[in-house]
Design a protein around this motif. Structure first.
Motif, PDB file in Angstrom:
ATOM      1  N   GLU A 113      11.001  13.056  37.640  1.00 42.00           N
ATOM      2  CA  GLU A 113      11.711  12.478  38.783  1.00 42.00           C
ATOM      3  C   GLU A 113      12.047  11.013  38.528  1.00 42.00           C
ATOM      4  OE1 GLU A 113       9.553  12.602  42.415  1.00 42.00           O
ATOM      5  OE2 GLU A 113      11.262  11.999  43.648  1.00 42.00           O
ATOM      6  N   GLU A 114      11.108  10.279  37.911  1.00 40.90           N
ATOM      7  CA  GLU A 114      11.350   8.867  37.612  1.00 40.90           C
ATOM      8  C   GLU A 114      12.467   8.700  36.587  1.00 40.90           C
ATOM      9  OE1 GLU A 114       7.117   6.612  38.246  1.00 40.90           O
ATOM     10  OE2 GLU A 114       7.229   8.072  36.622  1.00 40.90           O
ATOM     11  N   TYR A 115      12.470   9.556  35.547  1.00 39.89           N
ATOM     12  CA  TYR A 115      13.563   9.535  34.579  1.00 39.89           C
ATOM     13  C   TYR A 115      14.896   9.776  35.282  1.00 39.89           C
ATOM     14  CZ  TYR A 115      10.712   9.630  30.282  1.00 39.89           C
ATOM     15  OH  TYR A 115       9.871   9.315  29.247  1.00 39.89           O
ATOM     16  N   SER A 116      14.888  10.771  36.160  1.00 47.32           N
ATOM     17  CA  SER A 116      16.119  11.154  36.841  1.00 47.32           C
ATOM     18  C   SER A 116      16.652  10.038  37.727  1.00 47.32           C
ATOM     19  CB  SER A 116      15.875  12.420  37.673  1.00 47.32           C
ATOM     20  OG  SER A 116      17.048  12.826  38.318  1.00 47.32           O
TER      21      SER A 116
ATOM     22  N   PRO B  92      19.881  14.457  34.651  1.00 45.92           N
ATOM     23  CA  PRO B  92      20.322  14.639  33.263  1.00 45.92           C
ATOM     24  C   PRO B  92      19.891  15.991  32.732  1.00 45.92           C
ATOM     25  CG  PRO B  92      18.401  13.206  33.363  1.00 45.92           C
ATOM     26  CD  PRO B  92      18.822  13.447  34.783  1.00 45.92           C
ATOM     27  N   LEU B  93      20.667  16.529  31.812  1.00 47.86           N
ATOM     28  CA  LEU B  93      20.318  17.800  31.178  1.00 47.86           C
ATOM     29  C   LEU B  93      19.106  17.629  30.273  1.00 47.86           C
ATOM     30  CD1 LEU B  93      21.408  20.787  30.688  1.00 47.86           C
ATOM     31  CD2 LEU B  93      22.336  19.875  28.560  1.00 47.86           C
ATOM     32  N   GLU B  94      19.076  16.540  29.513  1.00 47.92           N
ATOM     33  CA  GLU B  94      17.978  16.263  28.597  1.00 47.92           C
ATOM     34  C   GLU B  94      17.684  14.776  28.579  1.00 47.92           C
ATOM     35  OE1 GLU B  94      16.003  18.215  25.934  1.00 47.92           O
ATOM     36  OE2 GLU B  94      16.354  19.415  27.744  1.00 47.92           O
ATOM     37  N   VAL B  95      16.403  14.441  28.429  1.00 48.00           N
ATOM     38  CA  VAL B  95      15.954  13.064  28.288  1.00 48.00           C
ATOM     39  C   VAL B  95      15.308  12.906  26.918  1.00 48.00           C
ATOM     40  CG1 VAL B  95      14.452  11.247  29.187  1.00 48.00           C
ATOM     41  CG2 VAL B  95      15.535  12.869  30.766  1.00 48.00           C
ATOM     42  N   ILE B  96      15.718  11.881  26.184  1.00 47.77           N
ATOM     43  CA  ILE B  96      15.163  11.609  24.853  1.00 47.77           C
ATOM     44  C   ILE B  96      14.540  10.217  24.879  1.00 47.77           C
ATOM     45  CG2 ILE B  96      15.631  11.500  22.384  1.00 47.77           C
ATOM     46  CD1 ILE B  96      18.178  13.145  22.909  1.00 47.77           C
ATOM     47  N   HIS B  97      13.231  10.153  24.763  1.00 47.42           N
ATOM     48  CA  HIS B  97      12.484   8.896  24.880  1.00 47.42           C
ATOM     49  C   HIS B  97      11.618   8.749  23.635  1.00 47.42           C
ATOM     50  CE1 HIS B  97       9.767   6.213  27.671  1.00 47.42           C
ATOM     51  NE2 HIS B  97      10.245   5.561  26.624  1.00 47.42           N
ATOM     52  N   TRP B  98      11.845   7.710  22.861  1.00 44.81           N
ATOM     53  CA  TRP B  98      11.080   7.544  21.639  1.00 44.81           C
ATOM     54  C   TRP B  98      11.036   6.073  21.244  1.00 44.81           C
ATOM     55  CZ3 TRP B  98      16.161   7.387  21.567  1.00 44.81           C
ATOM     56  CH2 TRP B  98      16.846   6.865  20.478  1.00 44.81           C
ATOM     57  N   SER B  99      10.157   5.771  20.321  1.00 41.09           N
ATOM     58  CA  SER B  99      10.056   4.406  19.810  1.00 41.09           C
ATOM     59  C   SER B  99       9.852   4.462  18.306  1.00 41.09           C
ATOM     60  CB  SER B  99       8.901   3.646  20.477  1.00 41.09           C
ATOM     61  OG  SER B  99       7.662   4.266  20.180  1.00 41.09           O
ATOM     62  N   VAL B 100      10.240   3.397  17.628  1.00 39.52           N
ATOM     63  CA  VAL B 100      10.135   3.318  16.174  1.00 39.52           C
ATOM     64  C   VAL B 100       9.427   2.021  15.799  1.00 39.52           C
ATOM     65  CG1 VAL B 100      11.431   3.104  14.021  1.00 39.52           C
ATOM     66  CG2 VAL B 100      12.196   4.716  15.769  1.00 39.52           C
ATOM     67  N   GLU B 101       8.436   2.120  14.946  1.00 40.72           N
ATOM     68  CA  GLU B 101       7.738   0.962  14.406  1.00 40.72           C
ATOM     69  C   GLU B 101       7.948   0.946  12.894  1.00 40.72           C
ATOM     70  OE1 GLU B 101       6.038  -1.346  16.018  1.00 40.72           O
ATOM     71  OE2 GLU B 101       6.117  -0.469  18.035  1.00 40.72           O
ATOM     72  N   GLY B 102       8.334  -0.164  12.356  1.00 41.69           N
ATOM     73  CA  GLY B 102       8.576  -0.244  10.919  1.00 41.69           C
ATOM     74  C   GLY B 102       9.342  -1.508  10.596  1.00 41.69           C
ATOM     75  N   LEU B 103      10.183  -1.415   9.582  1.00 42.77           N
ATOM     76  CA  LEU B 103      10.996  -2.571   9.227  1.00 42.77           C
ATOM     77  C   LEU B 103      11.896  -2.983  10.386  1.00 42.77           C
ATOM     78  CD1 LEU B 103      11.982  -1.635   5.556  1.00 42.77           C
ATOM     79  CD2 LEU B 103      10.259  -3.294   6.302  1.00 42.77           C
TER      80      LEU B 103
END
Length: 624
Positions: free
Chosen positions: A245-248, A261-272
C-alpha cells in the motif's frame, strides 16, 4: 514584463470549462485526493527551487523548504502553502487559465468512456483542478523569485477567473480553498476542516514527500506546529520495511497515476558505484506513450536532492514507460545534463537498471504468465520497438516476446513454448500475418498446415513481419512465412509432379496474360479446397510489407507475386478445357485476370480496376 495593477477578468479555455464543470459537480467518489494533488504540486515547486539553488541568489535567501497547511474552521478554508519556485503573472495565465498541454482532451475522452465514478485525475496531470471538487472558491497567490510583484488568482469554477498583480514579500505559492458546505463540520460529506482528518490524509497519501508538511494543531490549552509526514525517502528503506500500500501511494502521489503499479522494483547496489533504485511498471500505458511528445525519464537524486527531474539516459527507449527514482551519492549536486551524458557512473547505473528490469519481466513471465500477458497487452509494442531499433538486443528480448497461435485461443505463447511443441521433423517456425484470427484461419494458404495440425504464429500487427526479419531465427530455427513460396509440406508430391508437365503450357499462357501482375504461375501443393492463392517469393518484400509502405505513402516497389493454382480444383479443370479448345481464347485471359483479382482480394489488395472486375463477375454470373 510590466504588469498592470488592475484586476483582469479572463475566460478559461473551452476544454478547461468542461473540466471545471465536472469537478464542481463532484463526479468522483474520492474527493479527498485533492489534498494529495496540491501537496504534490507544492513538492514539485520546491524541487524546482532547489534545482536552481546553486545559481539563483534570490533562492539562497530562504532554503528552509517546507509545505504548510492551515485549517480555518471559522472561515471553512484550508490553505496549502510552499516556498517553492512560484509563478510569474504570465505563468499563472499559461498554467492555470489554460491546460491544453496537460492533456485535458484525453482526460475528458476517458471520462466519456467510463460510466463508473472513478478517479482519473492524476493520470492526466490536472491535479490543481481537483480542488474544485470540494471548493466553492479557490484563491491562489504566488511569487516567482525573479519578480518584484506577486500574483493573485481567483475563481469560483464558473468559467472565468480574475487575476491581478499584488505586493507579496516571499516567493512561493499559497492556495486557499473555500470549502463547500458539505465538506465542513456542518456538512454530510468528509469534514476537511478537521485537523485529525487532514493529518490522516497526509499520512495516507503524502507521507514520503521529501519536505516537511507542517500544520498548527489545536491542543487543550495551546496550539502546536507538527510535522505530519515522515520525510524518509521510501527508496532508502529496506524492501521488507515498505508495504504494498505504501509503494502504491508513493507511486500515485509522485507519478500522477490513478491505478496501482503492475510491478514494483526496489533494489540497491554497493560497489564502485553506489545507488538506490525504486522503479514502477504501470498497470496501463499512457495514451500518448508512442507519440513524439511523450516525456520520458527517471527522477535522478544525489543524497536525497533532486538533480534532474527527467533523466533520459538511464533507460533505453523501449523501457521509457517505466517510472521511478535513482539516488546515488556519487553525483555532484551541480552536475549538468551535458556532463551526465558522458558520465561513466551513469552508464554503469543505466546498464544495471536495464538488466534488473528485464530480469523482473522474465521472472513475471515465468511465475505469473497471466499478469505478464496483461503487461504485454499494454507495453508489448515498446518491447518489440527495442528490437526494431537495436537488433543487438535480440538475446535480451527474444524470450520476452509473446504471439498469438493457431494452437492456443485464450492466451499467448512464447517462442520457447512454441519450439517445445514442435512436431517431430519440423525444422522451421511457421508464422502468418493477418488482420485477426478469423481472417487468418480462412486464408487458403493455411489449408495444408491446418490439415497437418502444424502450429502457426499469428501476427496481427503487420509491422511484426519486420520484427521476424530482425530476429532471423530462434534457437537456430528459421522463421517461415505461410504466405511465401515453397512450404515443402506436401504429403506426396508425385501427383503434382505428374500434373506439372501437362499443365506447363497452360501455366505459361496464364503467366503471359498476367505478365504485368505476377512473376510466376505455379501449381499449388498447399491448397486443399481453394482454387488459387497469391504468395510472395522467398526473397524480397512480402505482400504485407508492400501494403505497409503504401499506407505510409512510400513507393518502394511491389512484392514479387506468385499465383498458385490448385490442380485438383474444378476451376483448374475449367481453365484446362478452355486452353485445350483454344489456347488464344480471350476467355482464358479474362478468367486468368479474374482468378488473380480474387486471390488479391483475399490478401487485402484492391483490384486495379474495380469496375472492370465487377463487370467480369456479373458476366460470369450471367453465363451460369
Amino acid at each position: 514584463m510590466t504588469i498592470n495593477n488592475k484586476v483582469e477578468t479572463k475566460e478559461f479555455q473551452a476544454q478547461t470549462k468542461q473540466l471545471l464543470d465536472l469537478m464542481v459537480n463532484s463526479i468522483y467518489t474520492n474527493q479527498e485526493i485533492f489534498l494529495r494533488e496540491l501537496i504534490s504540486n507544492a513538492s514539485d515547486a520546491i524541487d524546482k527551487a532547489k534545482f536552481r539553488l546553486l545559481s539563483d541568489e534570490e533562492i539562497k535567501k530562504d532554503t528552509d523548504f517546507e509545505i504548510y497547511l492551515d485549517v480555518n474552521k471559522e472561515d471553512n478554508t484550508i490553505t496549502i502553502s510552499d516556498n517553492g519556485i512560484g509563478m510569474t503573472y504570465q505563468e499563472v495565465i499559461d498554467n492555470i487559465g489554460t491546460i491544453a498541454q496537460s492533456g485535458t482532451g484525453n482526460f475528458l475522452k476517458k471520462l466519456k468512456q467510463n460510466n463508473e465514478n472513478i478517479d482519473l485525475i492524476g493520470q492526466f496531470g490536472v491535479g490543481f483542478y481537483s480542488s474544485f471538487m470540494v471548493a466553492k472558491k479557490v484563491v491562489l497567490t504566488t511569487k516567482a523569485p525573479s519578480e518584484d510583484k506577486g500574483v493573485r488568482w481567483e475563481s469560483e469554477g464558473d468559467g472565468s477567473y480574475t487575476i491581478e498583480s499584488i505586493d507579496k514579500e516571499k516567493r512561493g505559492t499559497s492556495i486557499t480553498i473555500h470549502l463547500r458546505d458539505e465538506f465542513t463540520s456542518d456538512g454530510d460529506e468528509v469534514d476537511f476542516t478537521s485537523h485529525y482528518k487532514i493529518k490522516e490524509l497526509v499520512k495516507k497519501y503524502s507521507n514520503y514527500v521529501r519536505y516537511p508538511i507542517k500544520m498548527e494543531i489545536p491542543k487543550e490549552e495551546d496550539t502546536e506546529v507538527e510535522v505530519l509526514n515522515s520525510m524518509t525517502p521510501i527508496w532508502k528503506k529496506k524492501e521488507d520495511e515498505v508495504s504494498d500500500e505504501e509503494y502504491s501511494e508513493f507511486y500515485k502521489a509522485n507519478f500522477r497515476d490513478w491505478q496501482d503499479p503492475l510491478e514494483v522494483i526496489h533494489w540497491s547496489v554497493e560497489g564502485l558505484v553506489k545507488f538506490n533504485g525504486l522503479l514502477f511498471i504501470p498497470e496501463s500505458a499512457p495514451t500518448n506513450l508512442y507519440s513524439p511528445d511523450f516525456e520520458t525519464g527517471i527522477k535522478l537524486y544525489s543524497k536525497d536532492n533532486l538533480i534532474l527531474e527527467k533523466c533520459e539516459d538511464i533507460l533505453p527507449d523501449y523501457l521509457k514507460f517505466v517510472k521511478g527514482v535513482i539516488d546515488s551519492p556519487d553525483f555532484s549536486l551541480n552536475i549538468s545534463r551535458e556532463m551526465l551524458q558522458s558520465n561513466k557512473q551513469l552508464r554503469v547505473i543505466a546498464k544495471n537498471t536495464e538488466k534488473v528490469i528485464l530480469r523482473r519481466l522474465k521472472k513475471l513471465l515465468k511465475n505469473d504468465k497471466e499478469k505478464y500477458e496483461s503487461f504485454w497487452t499494454q507495453f508489448g509494442k515498446a518491447i518489440k520497438g527495442g528490437l526494431y531499433s537495436n537488433p543487438g538486443k535480440k538475446d535480451k528480448l527474444e524470450d520476452l516476446l509473446l504471439f498469438s497461435s493457431s494452437h492456443i485461443e485464450d492466451s499467448l505463447t512464447t517462442l520457447a513454448q512454441y519450439v517445445e511443441r514442435m512436431s517431430d521433423g519440423q525444422d522451421v517456425i511457421y508464422y502468418v500475418v493477418g488482420e485477426n484470427r478469423k481472417a487468418i484461419e480462412n486464408l487458403p494458404q493455411m489449408e495444408l498446415l491446418q490439415e497437418k495440425n502444424l502450429e502457426v504464429l499469428y501476427l496481427f500487427d503487420e509491422v511484426d513481419e519486420f520484427l521476424i526479419g530482425v530476429l532471423g531465427d530462434y534457437q537456430e530455427m528459421k522463421f517461415k512465412s505461410v504466405l511465401r513460396e515453397d512450404l515443402n509440406l506436401a504429403d506426396d508430391g508425385s501427383e503434382d509432379e505428374e500434373d506439372e508437365p501437362k499443365a506447363k503450357d497452360l501455366l505459361a499462357k496464364i503467366k503471359d496474360h498476367l505478365s504485368d501482375k505476377v512473376d510466376d504461375v505455379r501449381l499449388s501443393k498447399r491448397l486443399k479446397s481453394s482454387a488459387a492463392c497469391l504468395v510472395s517469393s522467398e526473397q524480397g518484400m512480402s505482400i504485407a510489407m508492400e501494403k505497409i509502405f503504401k499506407q505510409m505513402d512510400q513507393n518502394v516497389g511491389a512484392a514479387n507475386r506468385i499465383l498458385e493454382i490448385n490442380p485438383k480444383h474444378k476451376v483448374f479443370s475449367k481453365l484446362e478445357g478452355i486452353y485445350n479448345e483454344n489456347p488464344e481464347s480471350k476467355k482464358l485471359k479474362e478468367y486468368s485476370e479474374l482468378l488473380y483479382n480474387l486471390s488479391s482480394l483475399v490478401e487485402g489488395l484492391t483490384p486495379e480496376n474495380p469496375v472492370e472486375f465487377a463487370s467480369k463477375i456479373t458476366d460470369l454470373m450471367a453465363e451460369n
